[in-house]
Design a protein around this motif. Sequence first.
Motif, PDB file in Angstrom:
ATOM      1  N   UNK A 163       0.502  -1.291   0.177  1.00 44.14           N
ATOM      2  CA  UNK A 163      -0.059  -0.301   0.257  1.00 44.14           C
ATOM      3  C   UNK A 163       0.884   1.500   0.239  1.00 44.14           C
ATOM      4  N   UNK A 164       2.046   1.274   1.000  1.00 40.81           N
ATOM      5  CA  UNK A 164       2.959   2.455   0.789  1.00 40.81           C
ATOM      6  C   UNK A 164       3.938   2.675  -1.086  1.00 40.81           C
ATOM      7  N   UNK A 165       3.622   1.338  -1.387  1.00 43.98           N
ATOM      8  CA  UNK A 165       4.292   1.534  -2.839  1.00 43.98           C
ATOM      9  C   UNK A 165       2.912   2.239  -3.769  1.00 43.98           C
ATOM     10  N   UNK A 166       2.004   1.577  -3.581  1.00 48.90           N
ATOM     11  CA  UNK A 166       1.081   1.839  -4.689  1.00 48.90           C
ATOM     12  C   UNK A 166       1.334   4.164  -4.329  1.00 48.90           C
ATOM     13  N   UNK A 167       0.543   3.585  -3.067  1.00 47.26           N
ATOM     14  CA  UNK A 167       0.804   5.329  -2.458  1.00 47.26           C
ATOM     15  C   UNK A 167       2.211   6.202  -3.093  1.00 47.26           C
ATOM     16  N   UNK A 168       3.319   5.555  -3.074  1.00 50.51           N
ATOM     17  CA  UNK A 168       4.184   6.006  -3.942  1.00 50.51           C
ATOM     18  C   UNK A 168       4.142   6.471  -5.120  1.00 50.51           C
ATOM     19  N   UNK A 169       3.835   5.652  -5.996  1.00 49.05           N
ATOM     20  CA  UNK A 169       3.143   5.607  -7.340  1.00 49.05           C
ATOM     21  C   UNK A 169       2.481   7.072  -7.092  1.00 49.05           C
ATOM     22  N   UNK A 170       1.069   6.490  -6.641  1.00 50.71           N
ATOM     23  CA  UNK A 170       0.295   7.664  -6.875  1.00 50.71           C
ATOM     24  C   UNK A 170       1.244   9.287  -6.437  1.00 50.71           C
ATOM     25  N   UNK A 171       1.297   9.275  -5.507  1.00 53.23           N
ATOM     26  CA  UNK A 171       1.954  10.930  -5.144  1.00 53.23           C
ATOM     27  C   UNK A 171       2.698  11.342  -6.309  1.00 53.23           C
ATOM     28  N   UNK A 172       3.545  10.550  -7.092  1.00 52.73           N
ATOM     29  CA  UNK A 172       4.560  10.936  -7.978  1.00 52.73           C
ATOM     30  C   UNK A 172       3.648  10.816  -9.593  1.00 52.73           C
ATOM     31  N   UNK A 173       3.169  10.034  -9.442  1.00 54.46           N
ATOM     32  CA  UNK A 173       2.579  10.423 -10.862  1.00 54.46           C
ATOM     33  C   UNK A 173       1.648  11.846 -10.766  1.00 54.46           C
ATOM     34  N   UNK A 174       0.974  11.946  -9.487  1.00 49.35           N
ATOM     35  CA  UNK A 174       0.859  13.790  -9.360  1.00 49.35           C
ATOM     36  C   UNK A 174       1.104  14.756  -9.588  1.00 49.35           C
ATOM     37  N   UNK A 175       2.586  14.549  -9.044  1.00 53.64           N
ATOM     38  CA  UNK A 175       3.978  15.153  -9.038  1.00 53.64           C
ATOM     39  C   UNK A 175       4.418  15.605 -10.161  1.00 53.64           C
ATOM     40  N   UNK A 176       4.293  13.981 -11.298  1.00 52.78           N
ATOM     41  CA  UNK A 176       4.717  14.476 -12.601  1.00 52.78           C
ATOM     42  C   UNK A 176       3.847  15.763 -13.163  1.00 52.78           C
ATOM     43  N   UNK A 177       2.760  15.234 -13.137  1.00 50.01           N
ATOM     44  CA  UNK A 177       1.709  15.957 -13.911  1.00 50.01           C
ATOM     45  C   UNK A 177       1.973  17.470 -13.805  1.00 50.01           C
ATOM     46  N   UNK A 178       2.061  17.931 -12.726  1.00 48.49           N
ATOM     47  CA  UNK A 178       2.307  19.097 -12.376  1.00 48.49           C
ATOM     48  C   UNK A 178       3.319  19.450 -12.484  1.00 48.49           C
ATOM     49  N   UNK A 179       4.554  19.073 -12.393  1.00 45.88           N
ATOM     50  CA  UNK A 179       6.360  19.453 -12.784  1.00 45.88           C
ATOM     51  C   UNK A 179       6.172  20.465 -14.352  1.00 45.88           C
ATOM     52  N   UNK A 180       6.833  21.411 -14.532  1.00 47.85           N
ATOM     53  CA  UNK A 180       6.526  22.528 -15.847  1.00 47.85           C
ATOM     54  C   UNK A 180       7.860  21.423 -16.753  1.00 47.85           C
ATOM     55  N   UNK A 181       7.506  21.436 -18.453  1.00 52.01           N
ATOM     56  CA  UNK A 181       8.516  20.360 -18.710  1.00 52.01           C
ATOM     57  C   UNK A 181       9.947  21.644 -19.303  1.00 52.01           C
ATOM     58  N   UNK A 182      10.350  21.331 -19.571  1.00 55.19           N
ATOM     59  CA  UNK A 182      11.717  21.975 -20.233  1.00 55.19           C
ATOM     60  C   UNK A 182      13.178  21.919 -20.495  1.00 55.19           C
ATOM     61  N   UNK A 183      13.299  22.273 -21.607  1.00 54.36           N
ATOM     62  CA  UNK A 183      15.012  22.165 -22.049  1.00 54.36           C
ATOM     63  C   UNK A 183      16.036  21.294 -21.336  1.00 54.36           C
ATOM     64  N   UNK A 184      16.682  22.504 -19.967  1.00 55.26           N
ATOM     65  CA  UNK A 184      17.231  22.515 -19.517  1.00 55.26           C
ATOM     66  C   UNK A 184      16.819  23.604 -18.063  1.00 55.26           C
ATOM     67  N   UNK A 185      17.708  23.271 -16.922  1.00 53.96           N
ATOM     68  CA  UNK A 185      17.030  23.443 -15.638  1.00 53.96           C
ATOM     69  C   UNK A 185      17.278  25.422 -15.748  1.00 53.96           C
TER      70      UNK A 185
END
Length: 487
Positions: free
Chosen positions: A1-23
């Motif tokens: 369950x904890x691993x699934x929670x990490x995956x869910x939080x990771x997917x939510x973070x991925x959808x909110x992150x900005x995509x750019x070429x370089x930092x």
Amino acid sequence: VISLLLVVLGVMSFTRLTLRELPAIDPPIVSVSVDYPGASAAVVETRITQVLEDALAGIEGVDIVQSSSRNGSADVSMEFKLSRDIEAATNDVRDAVSRVQDRLPEEADPPEVSKVESDSDAILWLNMRSDNMDALELSDYANRYVSDRLSAIEGVARVIVGGDQRYAMRIWLDREALAARGLAVSDVEAALRRENVELPAGRIESANRDFTLRVQRSYRQAEDFARLALSKGADGYVVRLGDVAKVERAAEERRSYLRSNGQQNVGLGIVKTSTANSLDVARAARAEALRVQQSLPAGTQIFVAYDSTLFIESAVERVYATLIEGCALVIMVIFLFLGSVRSALIPAVTVPVCLIAAFIGLYAFGYSINLLTLLALVLCIGLVVDDAIVVLENIQRRADLGEPSLVAAQRGTRQVAFAVISTTAVLVAVFLPIGFMEGNTGRLFRELSVTLASAIALSAFVALTLTPMMASKLVRPHVEKKGFNGF
């Protein structure tokens, strides 16, 4: 369950992150620009540039000051030290400029203070061309109808209109005619300022109704300006603007133009917000351009002239493909050396859990998805399975000694837990200090180090929780037979 929670939080973070070429490693730069129409570069230097330089030189944290004086404009650019907050620096610059604004010429436009950021560049240029409209008409149509539609796209900060030519009333003075009538350019300017105004006319109040009055402005066409009275001669003749100048409605700036394949164009540059995804904004802008094309007049086209996200998209897709290839190769090697599908499945689950959960760290620190953070995920594919393999092998060894799977998982994990934690601490201690480096190098690789450290730290957690749980269900003692052990 904890691993699934990490995956869910990771997917939510991925959808909110900005995509750019370089930092984002842009140094804090603040620029001040002042327009002084009609002034030469020497006058701009003495009356504007030097005044601004003297006022801005004492601001805290200034590293480099660069200025340029051109005919009609002055620009002062200030680069601050990396430790200086850009918002505080901008406020200090505004305060310094406001203190010397009364020393600037009255004819000069108010100073404009702005932050210089890489996100202020257009990521996509849409050009418009027409067979039936000239440059002035095309520019007017783009500003009236197209620019607002593109500005309403989610993630668009503003739309730059390049090569546009705006309507203006141009007055070509005849100096000989002015001298013959005893007039100067200042007399014409004073007459324009005095007459070409639109003032409120008040209102009429009655017992039952109120009326707001408006004085109709009479100066709209070139002929109206030509009839503007400048002075009255001794013989009673009224000297008008048309007597000493040629008045016409034309482009405000004739030297501003944009051509594509030899044809006059108007460019629409899409500037995204700092938190928007470049690929999403570019896709939305291209889709909106297709809808705009359907409503354009006959003979008018809108097309993509430049798209900086094509390289970003292809590079990111290549990195994603490398991630999939790397995961497949790691799982294959694990299977070949462990010799069991059951055993290979356990560390194989560790890879997606750790890689997806690593986005939580990026989101927590306000970083972005770029080529370096994706490179970090590729590099840590082989590292995140090490702890799981160590735990799995020890559990398998105890299961081969005859212990039940549940007991072997508990005792085997406890036996190597300290080794797993110490190995992970060593790896984190290797990569994390990169983020504390000074200068642009540290800022460039800071996101890479955080990504690596996050994924490796999570791999130890997964190895001590998810791996023994799966091993208690899947691990079986080895049976002597040819080939690999199956399910």
